[in-house]
Write a protein that holds these residues in place. Structure first.
Motif, PDB file in Angstrom:
ATOM      1  N   ALA A  40     -18.592  -9.988   5.334  1.00  0.00           N
ATOM      2  CA  ALA A  40     -18.532  -9.177   4.114  1.00  0.00           C
ATOM      3  C   ALA A  40     -19.258  -9.878   2.967  1.00  0.00           C
ATOM      4  O   ALA A  40     -19.233 -11.104   2.846  1.00  0.00           O
ATOM      5  N   TRP A  41     -19.859  -9.077   2.111  1.00  0.00           N
ATOM      6  CA  TRP A  41     -20.592  -9.603   0.951  1.00  0.00           C
ATOM      7  C   TRP A  41     -20.599  -8.521  -0.125  1.00  0.00           C
ATOM      8  O   TRP A  41     -21.041  -7.400   0.116  1.00  0.00           O
ATOM      9  N   GLY A  42     -20.054  -8.829  -1.277  1.00  0.00           N
ATOM     10  CA  GLY A  42     -20.021  -7.826  -2.326  1.00  0.00           C
ATOM     11  C   GLY A  42     -19.162  -8.255  -3.494  1.00  0.00           C
ATOM     12  O   GLY A  42     -19.050  -9.444  -3.798  1.00  0.00           O
ATOM     13  N   ALA A  43     -18.537  -7.263  -4.163  1.00  0.00           N
ATOM     14  CA  ALA A  43     -17.825  -7.543  -5.406  1.00  0.00           C
ATOM     15  C   ALA A  43     -16.610  -6.637  -5.560  1.00  0.00           C
ATOM     16  O   ALA A  43     -16.522  -5.569  -4.955  1.00  0.00           O
ATOM     17  N   ASN A  44     -15.684  -7.096  -6.387  1.00  0.00           N
ATOM     18  CA  ASN A  44     -14.491  -6.340  -6.747  1.00  0.00           C
ATOM     19  C   ASN A  44     -14.802  -5.381  -7.904  1.00  0.00           C
ATOM     20  O   ASN A  44     -15.503  -5.753  -8.860  1.00  0.00           O
ATOM     21  N   LEU A  45     -14.226  -4.192  -7.857  1.00  0.00           N
ATOM     22  CA  LEU A  45     -14.361  -3.242  -8.957  1.00  0.00           C
ATOM     23  C   LEU A  45     -13.229  -3.486  -9.957  1.00  0.00           C
ATOM     24  O   LEU A  45     -12.351  -2.662 -10.183  1.00  0.00           O
ATOM     25  N   GLY A  46     -13.258  -4.681 -10.538  1.00  0.00           N
ATOM     26  CA  GLY A  46     -12.218  -5.096 -11.469  1.00  0.00           C
ATOM     27  C   GLY A  46     -12.300  -4.349 -12.792  1.00  0.00           C
ATOM     28  O   GLY A  46     -13.382  -3.917 -13.217  1.00  0.00           O
ATOM     29  N   ASN A  47     -11.157  -4.204 -13.467  1.00  0.00           N
ATOM     30  CA  ASN A  47     -11.042  -3.509 -14.749  1.00  0.00           C
ATOM     31  C   ASN A  47     -11.476  -2.048 -14.636  1.00  0.00           C
ATOM     32  O   ASN A  47     -11.979  -1.470 -15.581  1.00  0.00           O
ATOM     33  N   TRP A  48     -11.256  -1.460 -13.483  1.00  0.00           N
ATOM     34  CA  TRP A  48     -11.590  -0.042 -13.323  1.00  0.00           C
ATOM     35  C   TRP A  48     -10.303   0.784 -13.262  1.00  0.00           C
ATOM     36  O   TRP A  48      -9.870   1.321 -14.274  1.00  0.00           O
ATOM     37  N   ILE A 110     -11.452  -2.467  -4.064  1.00  0.00           N
ATOM     38  CA  ILE A 110     -11.036  -1.537  -5.101  1.00  0.00           C
ATOM     39  C   ILE A 110      -9.585  -1.801  -5.484  1.00  0.00           C
ATOM     40  O   ILE A 110      -8.658  -1.371  -4.789  1.00  0.00           O
ATOM     41  N   PRO A 111      -9.333  -2.524  -6.582  1.00  0.00           N
ATOM     42  CA  PRO A 111      -7.960  -2.730  -7.050  1.00  0.00           C
ATOM     43  C   PRO A 111      -7.389  -1.421  -7.591  1.00  0.00           C
ATOM     44  O   PRO A 111      -8.017  -0.730  -8.402  1.00  0.00           O
ATOM     45  N   VAL A 112      -6.176  -1.098  -7.161  1.00  0.00           N
ATOM     46  CA  VAL A 112      -5.532   0.141  -7.596  1.00  0.00           C
ATOM     47  C   VAL A 112      -4.022  -0.084  -7.633  1.00  0.00           C
ATOM     48  O   VAL A 112      -3.491  -0.911  -6.889  1.00  0.00           O
ATOM     49  N   GLY A 113      -3.351   0.642  -8.508  1.00  0.00           N
ATOM     50  CA  GLY A 113      -1.905   0.497  -8.646  1.00  0.00           C
ATOM     51  C   GLY A 113      -1.134   1.489  -7.804  1.00  0.00           C
ATOM     52  O   GLY A 113      -1.639   2.567  -7.456  1.00  0.00           O
ATOM     53  N   TYR A 114       0.101   1.140  -7.522  1.00  0.00           N
ATOM     54  CA  TYR A 114       0.965   2.022  -6.718  1.00  0.00           C
ATOM     55  C   TYR A 114       1.089   3.401  -7.329  1.00  0.00           C
ATOM     56  O   TYR A 114       1.241   4.415  -6.627  1.00  0.00           O
ATOM     57  N   TRP A 115       1.025   3.473  -8.679  1.00  0.00           N
ATOM     58  CA  TRP A 115       1.228   4.737  -9.382  1.00  0.00           C
ATOM     59  C   TRP A 115       0.125   5.761  -9.094  1.00  0.00           C
ATOM     60  O   TRP A 115       0.270   6.928  -9.401  1.00  0.00           O
ATOM     61  N   ALA A 116      -0.958   5.324  -8.471  1.00  0.00           N
ATOM     62  CA  ALA A 116      -1.995   6.270  -8.041  1.00  0.00           C
ATOM     63  C   ALA A 116      -1.570   7.030  -6.788  1.00  0.00           C
ATOM     64  O   ALA A 116      -2.149   8.078  -6.480  1.00  0.00           O
ATOM     65  N   PHE A 117      -0.567   6.504  -6.063  1.00  0.00           N
ATOM     66  CA  PHE A 117      -0.221   7.069  -4.752  1.00  0.00           C
ATOM     67  C   PHE A 117       1.201   7.599  -4.657  1.00  0.00           C
ATOM     68  O   PHE A 117       1.480   8.472  -3.844  1.00  0.00           O
ATOM     69  N   ILE A 118       2.122   7.037  -5.444  1.00  0.00           N
ATOM     70  CA  ILE A 118       3.481   7.588  -5.490  1.00  0.00           C
ATOM     71  C   ILE A 118       3.856   7.795  -6.952  1.00  0.00           C
ATOM     72  O   ILE A 118       3.300   7.147  -7.847  1.00  0.00           O
ATOM     73  N   ALA A 119       4.794   8.685  -7.186  1.00  0.00           N
ATOM     74  CA  ALA A 119       5.195   8.977  -8.565  1.00  0.00           C
ATOM     75  C   ALA A 119       5.915   7.778  -9.175  1.00  0.00           C
ATOM     76  O   ALA A 119       6.821   7.215  -8.554  1.00  0.00           O
ATOM     77  N   CYS A 142     -20.373   4.818  -1.481  1.00  0.00           N
ATOM     78  CA  CYS A 142     -20.328   3.863  -0.369  1.00  0.00           C
ATOM     79  C   CYS A 142     -21.049   4.433   0.852  1.00  0.00           C
ATOM     80  O   CYS A 142     -21.797   3.728   1.539  1.00  0.00           O
ATOM     81  N   ALA A 143     -20.826   5.709   1.126  1.00  0.00           N
ATOM     82  CA  ALA A 143     -21.476   6.341   2.272  1.00  0.00           C
ATOM     83  C   ALA A 143     -22.987   6.373   2.083  1.00  0.00           C
ATOM     84  O   ALA A 143     -23.755   6.103   3.020  1.00  0.00           O
ATOM     85  N   THR A 144     -23.424   6.675   0.869  1.00  0.00           N
ATOM     86  CA  THR A 144     -24.865   6.761   0.588  1.00  0.00           C
ATOM     87  C   THR A 144     -25.544   5.415   0.752  1.00  0.00           C
ATOM     88  O   THR A 144     -26.647   5.319   1.316  1.00  0.00           O
ATOM     89  N   TYR A 145     -24.884   4.351   0.283  1.00  0.00           N
ATOM     90  CA  TYR A 145     -25.525   3.035   0.232  1.00  0.00           C
ATOM     91  C   TYR A 145     -25.029   2.079   1.320  1.00  0.00           C
ATOM     92  O   TYR A 145     -25.306   0.885   1.267  1.00  0.00           O
ATOM     93  N   LYS A 146     -24.299   2.616   2.288  1.00  0.00           N
ATOM     94  CA  LYS A 146     -23.839   1.832   3.448  1.00  0.00           C
ATOM     95  C   LYS A 146     -23.007   0.630   3.013  1.00  0.00           C
ATOM     96  O   LYS A 146     -23.247  -0.510   3.400  1.00  0.00           O
ATOM     97  N   ILE A 147     -22.017   0.917   2.181  1.00  0.00           N
ATOM     98  CA  ILE A 147     -21.120  -0.112   1.655  1.00  0.00           C
ATOM     99  C   ILE A 147     -19.693   0.239   2.057  1.00  0.00           C
ATOM    100  O   ILE A 147     -19.298   1.403   2.036  1.00  0.00           O
ATOM    101  N   ASN A 148     -18.929  -0.756   2.444  1.00  0.00           N
ATOM    102  CA  ASN A 148     -17.552  -0.568   2.883  1.00  0.00           C
ATOM    103  C   ASN A 148     -16.591  -0.883   1.742  1.00  0.00           C
ATOM    104  O   ASN A 148     -16.910  -1.660   0.835  1.00  0.00           O
ATOM    105  N   ALA A 149     -15.388  -0.307   1.811  1.00  0.00           N
ATOM    106  CA  ALA A 149     -14.424  -0.443   0.723  1.00  0.00           C
ATOM    107  C   ALA A 149     -13.073  -0.918   1.232  1.00  0.00           C
ATOM    108  O   ALA A 149     -12.536  -0.375   2.202  1.00  0.00           O
ATOM    109  N   ILE A 150     -12.527  -1.917   0.557  1.00  0.00           N
ATOM    110  CA  ILE A 150     -11.151  -2.371   0.768  1.00  0.00           C
ATOM    111  C   ILE A 150     -10.282  -1.677  -0.275  1.00  0.00           C
ATOM    112  O   ILE A 150     -10.563  -1.763  -1.479  1.00  0.00           O
ATOM    113  N   ILE A 151      -9.267  -0.955   0.162  1.00  0.00           N
ATOM    114  CA  ILE A 151      -8.310  -0.363  -0.770  1.00  0.00           C
ATOM    115  C   ILE A 151      -7.223  -1.403  -1.014  1.00  0.00           C
ATOM    116  O   ILE A 151      -6.424  -1.713  -0.131  1.00  0.00           O
TER     117      ILE A 151
END
Length: 376
Positions: A40-48, A110-119, A142-151
């Motif tokens: 793997a090689w890439g970056a975190n989508l921090g502060n998003w 992709i950092p994300v909080g629990y509140w995105a998935f449960i109330a 990601c699909a367009t540029y052949k990039i994978n995502a960690i949730i």
């Protein structure tokens, strides 16, 4: 005092581990990304999808100047949902993926909080809609540029570390039966959402990370964390679309996890090596410590360096940044690769910005494949 429900969960977890050790698991190469063989090689989508004021205070300055995390931002902004939607749309765009692709990046986390998935519970002020649609937008890129995502579940109920990047600065209340169960409900919700996606989006997801940087203050909490991970693994592994569970080491080091999820478990351990906490100003020592991490590849599961940076106590110079960058990339490739913190910031800090390092030529199209300034 340990509750009876926790003991039951622990027993179930231990029984699960025995089952893992005793029987083979579906071939891991069937997943979208094989951390056993690919790098793997890439970056975190921090502060998003979770605000981090230190990286860019703009949204706070405009809408909630006295807030210091997403929890207080949501409490203090007059229309937090609209403000966050504006931020989500502008902070990460397709041009970011063009930049990632230009240097052969193949991953975002992709950092994300629990509140995105449960109330959220009553009294939890988070804006709890819109994030999933945003992730789907990014999965399209990601699909367009052949990039994978960690949730990456960066914020869990009760907060697993009390830091702003969990959504809520303050006490750590993750280690209760109630919040562990809410966290497991979140994991299941992520799995269900993933399986509902169109194939072109779903196929870009390479892993679900069950917790980012949990902090433990006792052996009992570490035991609880391991039980949580075991139960999360069961939920992720039951997914129709197979991805590995990623789990952070809680800053305990690989030794603390030497017998956890024995092979052939479909799991990846996530380490976050930093030389900025506290700042280390000794170049030789930093390089030596990075080189020593080549032994991580001997761990029984794939090891991903899921966060790292060029921040340290060393005075910044072009030559040092090139050595620091290339040495880390070269060593982390010996295991499962490297995903930098972060893609960008708005504080003019190249040590924390993948994109700024691209603009400065510190990261280029040869960094991943050649890393010519590596010191090991």
């Amino acid at each position: 005092m340990v509750s009876s429900s926790f003991i039951g969960a622990l027993v179930a977890g231990l029984g699960f581990l025995t089952a893992v050790q005793g029987s083979p698991i579906a071939k891991r190469s069937g997943t979208a990304w094989n951390y056993w063989t690919m790098k793997a090689w890439g970056a975190n989508l921090g502060n998003w999808l979770i605000l981090e004021k230190w990286m860019d205070s703009t949204i706070f300055d405009k809408y909630a100047p006295n807030a210091n995390d997403e929890w207080t931002f949501a409490q203090q902004a007059s229309n937090p949902a609209a403000a966050l939607q504006e931020h989500w749309n502008s902070w990460i765009t397709e041009s970011d993926f063009q930049k990632l692709a230009s240097v052969s990046a193949n991953h975002v986390r992709i950092p994300v909080g629990y509140w995105a998935f449960i109330a959220p519970d009553s009294g939890e002020p988070y804006v709890a809609s819109g994030q999933k649609a945003q992730i789907q937008r990014i999965l399209g890129y990601c699909a367009t540029y052949k990039i994978n995502a960690i949730i990456d579940l960066h914020g869990l109920p009760g907060s697993q570390n009390g830091e702003a990047h969990s959504g809520h600065i303050g006490s750590i209340n993750f280690y209760t039966d109630y919040n562990i169960q809410r966290s497991l409900k979140t994991v299941q919700a992520v799995v269900d959402w993933m399986n509902s996606l169109p194939a072109n989006q779903r196929n870009q997801i390479s892993s679900i990370e069950a917790a980012n940087e949990p902090r433990t203050s006792s052996d009992a909490q570490l035991t609880t964390l391991k039980s949580y991970y075991s139960q999360a693994y069961t939920k992720i592994h039951a997914s129709a679309y197979q991805v590995p569970m990623m789990f952070h080491d809680a800053f305990k080091g690989l030794g603390a996890w030497s017998s956890f999820l024995p092979a052939p478990a479909n799991a990846v351990i996530d380490l976050h090596p930093y030389w900025a906490f506290p700042p280390n100003g000794d170049q030789s020592q930093i390089i030596s410590q990075i080189c020593a991490k080549a032994s991580d590849n001997s761990f029984h599961l794939p090891v991903l360096e899921g966060e790292w940076s060029l921040a340290s106590g060393v005075a910044s110079s072009d030559a040092w940044l090139r050595k620091f960058m290339d040495t880390q990339v070269s060593v982390y490739q010996k295991a499962s690769g490297a995903v930098m913190w972060a893609l960008k910031n708005n504080i003019n800090s190249d040590a924390w910005s993948f994109e700024q390092l691209i603009s400065e030529g510190i990261i280029n199209n040869g960094t991943f494949s050649l890393h010519t300034n590596a010191q090991c």
